[in-house]
Scaffold this active site. Sequence first.
Site, PDB file in Angstrom:
ATOM      1  N   GLY A 256       0.804  -1.211   0.000  1.00  0.00           N
ATOM      2  CA  GLY A 256       0.000   0.000   0.000  1.00  0.00           C
ATOM      3  C   GLY A 256       0.839   1.264   0.000  1.00  0.00           C
ATOM      4  O   GLY A 256       0.579   2.191  -0.744  1.00  0.00           O
ATOM      5  N   PHE A 257       1.815   1.338   0.913  1.00  0.00           N
ATOM      6  CA  PHE A 257       2.721   2.489   1.021  1.00  0.00           C
ATOM      7  C   PHE A 257       1.980   3.810   1.206  1.00  0.00           C
ATOM      8  O   PHE A 257       2.474   4.869   0.833  1.00  0.00           O
ATOM      9  CB  PHE A 257       3.650   2.579  -0.199  1.00  0.00           C
TER      10      PHE A 257
ATOM     11  N   ILE B 251      -0.225  -5.301   5.366  1.00  0.00           N
ATOM     12  CA  ILE B 251       0.109  -4.862   4.003  1.00  0.00           C
ATOM     13  C   ILE B 251       1.455  -5.433   3.559  1.00  0.00           C
ATOM     14  O   ILE B 251       2.167  -4.843   2.743  1.00  0.00           O
ATOM     15  CB  ILE B 251       0.094  -3.328   3.896  1.00  0.00           C
TER      16      ILE B 251
ATOM     17  N   GLY C 159       1.291   1.181  13.012  1.00  0.00           N
ATOM     18  CA  GLY C 159       0.463  -0.016  13.060  1.00  0.00           C
ATOM     19  C   GLY C 159       0.997  -1.098  13.973  1.00  0.00           C
ATOM     20  O   GLY C 159       0.251  -1.688  14.759  1.00  0.00           O
TER      21      GLY C 159
ATOM     22  N   ILE D 181      12.228  -4.243  19.232  1.00  0.00           N
ATOM     23  CA  ILE D 181      11.931  -4.843  17.934  1.00  0.00           C
ATOM     24  C   ILE D 181      11.120  -6.113  18.195  1.00  0.00           C
ATOM     25  O   ILE D 181      11.614  -7.082  18.779  1.00  0.00           O
ATOM     26  CB  ILE D 181      13.228  -5.152  17.164  1.00  0.00           C
TER      27      ILE D 181
ATOM     28  N   PRO E 189      12.596  -9.487  14.683  1.00  0.00           N
ATOM     29  CA  PRO E 189      13.699  -8.988  13.852  1.00  0.00           C
ATOM     30  C   PRO E 189      13.610  -9.402  12.388  1.00  0.00           C
ATOM     31  O   PRO E 189      14.152  -8.714  11.529  1.00  0.00           O
ATOM     32  CB  PRO E 189      14.950  -9.571  14.531  1.00  0.00           C
TER      33      PRO E 189
ATOM     34  N   THR F 289      10.667  -9.778  10.479  1.00  0.00           N
ATOM     35  CA  THR F 289       9.708  -8.918   9.782  1.00  0.00           C
ATOM     36  C   THR F 289      10.162  -7.460   9.815  1.00  0.00           C
ATOM     37  O   THR F 289       9.931  -6.713   8.860  1.00  0.00           O
ATOM     38  CB  THR F 289       8.303  -9.053  10.385  1.00  0.00           C
TER      39      THR F 289
ATOM     40  N   VAL G  50       9.393   0.888  12.472  1.00  0.00           N
ATOM     41  CA  VAL G  50      10.596   0.983  11.632  1.00  0.00           C
ATOM     42  C   VAL G  50      10.270   1.062  10.148  1.00  0.00           C
ATOM     43  O   VAL G  50      11.152   1.338   9.335  1.00  0.00           O
ATOM     44  CB  VAL G  50      11.551  -0.219  11.856  1.00  0.00           C
TER      45      VAL G  50
ATOM     46  N   GLU H 299       8.859   3.101   8.143  1.00  0.00           N
ATOM     47  CA  GLU H 299       9.136   4.345   7.434  1.00  0.00           C
ATOM     48  C   GLU H 299      10.507   4.904   7.786  1.00  0.00           C
ATOM     49  O   GLU H 299      11.156   5.561   6.977  1.00  0.00           O
ATOM     50  CB  GLU H 299       8.029   5.355   7.729  1.00  0.00           C
TER      51      GLU H 299
END
Length: 735
Positions: free
Chosen positions: A245-246, A471, A514, A619, A622, A624, A693, A695
């Site tokens: 989606g971005f 997504i 998210g 995290i 790690p 994903t 993370v 973005e």
Amino acid sequence: MQFDTPAATNPIDQLKVVGRPIHRIDGQLKTTGRAMYAYEWHDPNTPYAYGYPVGAAIAKGRIKSIDVSAAKKAPGVLAVVTTLDVGELKKGQFNTAKLFGGDRVQHYHQAIAVVVAQTFEQARAAAALVRVDYVVEKGAFDLEKAKDSAIEPAAKPGEAPPDTAVGDFDAAFASAPVTLDETYTTPDQSHCMMEPHASIAAWNGDKLTVWTSSQMIDWWRSDLATTLGIDKEKLHLMSPFIGGGFGGKLFLRADAVLAAFGAKAAGRPVKVALPRPLMANNTTHRPATIQRIRIGAGRDGRIAAIAHESWSGDLPGGGLETAVNQTRLLYAGAHRMTAMRLATLDLAEGNAMRAPGEAPGLMALEIAIDEIAEKLDMDPVQFRILNDTQVDPENPKRPFSHRNLIGCLEVGAERFGWSQRGRPGARRDGNWLIGLGVAAAFRNNLLIPSGARVRLDREGIVTVETDMTDIGTGSYTIIAQTAAEMLGLPIEKVAVHLGDSHFPVSAGSGGQFGGNCSTAGVYAACVKLREAIAQKLGFNSDDVVFENGEVRSGNRSVRLAEAAGSDGLVGEDTIQWGDLSETHQQSTFGAHFVEVGVDVATGESRIRRMLAVCAAGRILNPITARSQVIGAMTMGVGGALSEELAVDTRSGFFVNHDLAGYEVPVHADIPHQEVIFMDETDPMSSPMKAKGVGELGLCGVSAAIANAIYNATGIRVRHYPITLDKLIGGLPDVA
């Protein structure tokens, strides 16, 4: 659950499941083709029809008439619905551009009709027979011209974020011994996700079910109900798997609206997917920016004055590309100012694309930081470290909740071999000029309320239900890890159901909020379930332990399956955020290092290796998380070297509106990537002590590449993308 005090020790801190490198629980479904994406939902007993959209052939004006007579007579056609048929429709809360309805054309490829037929090919062929008569109006399509237009110059929108000013920038800049004053530009960019915008709509009386590709289920549901003029409770939206989606699927798009009208007219479920050539102009994009940055520094290298001004464009009523966001927080400096202005453009809607604001803002700022460091004859890593701050520079009484930019820079420099970096044009490997570049990474940590429901059945299986979406980010997996950790189960004992409007409303997927917010919502629901289990068993909930599929208090233990009983137990809650994000600035930090090669004869630039060092709280997984960062780094390569929506400033549309003309990186462009996560938690962020993370991994990448190209060639390019035509004129001197 109200989260208004920093998280203390809690069950997540056991890290028996959370934080482990667990492969995606949905991975097998996707790799075997069993994951059902929006367009793929299929009931063999249902006679589906196919809708094909017709886009406007002008950028601004009015539709006089639409002739659909030939289209209606074409083979297999069941219905044709035009924008004139439905009349004016209400716009949803999150849409700037109209999606359908009425005679006004706001931008090129705006949806003006949908042709429904028995097969996709029949619908496409008939759509080509629709004839439209337009009244064309003059539009504004050039940001540079619109910025200083004598008629309607760029201005501050009414609801825009405020300009900021601290100290006396003008005086401090004028008196600074070393100054920089440069302008940088970033182009319009397209999301180019793998899965197109697609929907299936099916009516049952006055109730509508839509299978779609949506990052934000509740936003879409509300806006689609508004657009169609129906009760939200009569609309069921499902989006369990999304092929990327971005940010392009944050908001309701035309495919869902066209599918709903097409299904109503055809009397059967209708599938609509936007053809790839329609997506760039019909949907949203990252708007272009013009950015002026001024920095004044002392001979000691400390920033005394910093200013960042940005101009972007959008349709009337649209919003800013907030490219100055990071400059307000990233570096120290007593005297500062930021400002943003919006020009009116008649292009497709400008809106969120991965890391809106910070991504294009850092493309400019982090070149400027390198440029002022060079004027000071300072190493750019050391310059950034020297100007670090542990408080909000615009409000020094407001500290960061946790900030380790210095650690990211130092670890990255050591791991990457930064000491090998020489003067511009000094390193060579055959015909390749070699350069190293660095940039800081920054993205704010956003907090959105998020709900979930957790069920425990008599088999000891825990099922999580939330309208959170995946997504490609790993939501299924980290949500399962959260529930497993909270209830003392192996991850195989957890089932996760996502992307359904019948489930509790979540944060959704966007803004890199998210992962942290949705798992915090699951945490809250699991606390409720733990309390219900303890209460049913007569345990003291303060000392109860969930471990190895059992619940234990003192010397007594009971299997979870037994505790559930025949009817099972349910916990449901929503994480609500207090004012911790107001009293403390919450952000994520990182450092990007890049090595490039530039051919001395052709100006071709090639990435040789990349490193990202990220400080983003705990995290959660790690594997994903790394996948998110390397994908973001790859997107940064595209932003630096190739991605640009080329505007036809005469007719008002993006010319290269497909994957043949809009060039994104491919495997051959990315030889080696490494990701390091700093070992940290942020108790002020959430009960998970995590951040995001997805973005952060993009922010700063393009500038690091630009800086590496400068180090390789001595040629400074301030206008993206850095294509060979911008280098080749200066290469003979270097060569």
